[in-house]
Design an enzyme around this catalytic site. Structure first.
Site, mmCIF file in Angstrom:
data_model
loop_
_atom_site.group_PDB
_atom_site.id
_atom_site.type_symbol
_atom_site.label_atom_id
_atom_site.label_comp_id
_atom_site.label_asym_id
_atom_site.label_seq_id
_atom_site.Cartn_x
_atom_site.Cartn_y
_atom_site.Cartn_z
ATOM 1 C CB THR A 89 -0.952 0.025 1.208
ATOM 2 O OG1 THR A 89 -2.015 0.913 0.914
ATOM 3 C CG2 THR A 89 -0.266 0.474 2.469
ATOM 4 C CB ALA B 26 0.242 3.814 -9.037
ATOM 5 C CB CYS C 46 5.451 1.212 -5.567
ATOM 6 S SG CYS C 46 5.238 -0.003 -4.253
ATOM 7 C CB THR D 275 1.498 1.544 -5.039
ATOM 8 O OG1 THR D 275 2.232 1.442 -3.819
ATOM 9 C CG2 THR D 275 0.597 2.766 -4.981
#
EC number: 3.4.25.2
Length: 183
Positions: A10, A164, A167, A170
């Site tokens: 996350t 995003a 990662c 994410t």
């Protein structure tokens, strides 16, 4: 001292700017290298809605901490800083809490705080805070954008898009909560 958990799965970001404070989080839940759920809600309003927060780490542990923080907010008249410090004291002294693997960003009209897995309470510099696997990407992007014309929500959305992209834990399924800020 307990070992900090490995954060994967996350990204949570908060930006305080222009009379607003925003907490935003992605929705990806991963087990190992597998995406188990793409749209989890890791950002929410707490208590009477005057506090917003997001979590990284084990979901059940985070909900336990959210519940305890809500109780502390009730006990201390909605004062976030006082409630967070009292929760941190419990976190450090309670054997059960010390084993929880979660971090949180919480914010109200006055202050943004990071509550760490060690029971620390940190106030971020410059009104920008991030946690989780993509936290460093989101933090760097938000800090780069905060001095420009964009508002807090726009900065959060752009920084999370960058996180995003970089990662693998994410995604771009976002949950956003906003409060009016005193600053």
């Amino acid at each position: 001292m307990s070992e900090l958990p490995k954060w994967h799965g996350t990204t949570i970001l908060s930006v305080r700017k222009g009379g607003k404070v925003v907490v935003i989080g992605d929705g990806q839940v991963s087990m190992g290298n597998t995406v188990m759920k793409p749209n989890a809600r890791k950002v929410r309003k707490l208590g009477d809605g005057s506090v917003i927060g997001g979590f990284a780490g084990a979901t059940a542990d985070a909900f336990t901490l959210f519940d305890r923080l809500e109780r502390k907010l009730e006990q201390h008249g909605g004062q976030l800083l006082r409630a967070a410090v009292e929760l941190a004291k419990d976190w450090r002294t309670d054997k059960y809490l010390r084993n929880l693997e979660a971090m949180m960003i919480v914010a109200d009209r006055e202050v943004t705080l990071i509550l760490t897995g060690n029971g620390d309470v940190l106030e971020p510099v410059g009104g920008v805070a991030a946690i989780g696997s993509g936290g460093n990407f989101a933090l760097s992007a938000a800090r780069a954008l905060v001095d420009y014309e964009a508002d807090a929500e726009t900065i959060c959305r752009k920084a999370m898009a960058i996180a995003a992209d970089l990662c693998v834990f994410t995604n771009d399924s976002l949950t956003i909560e906003t409060l009016d800020s005193a600053a």
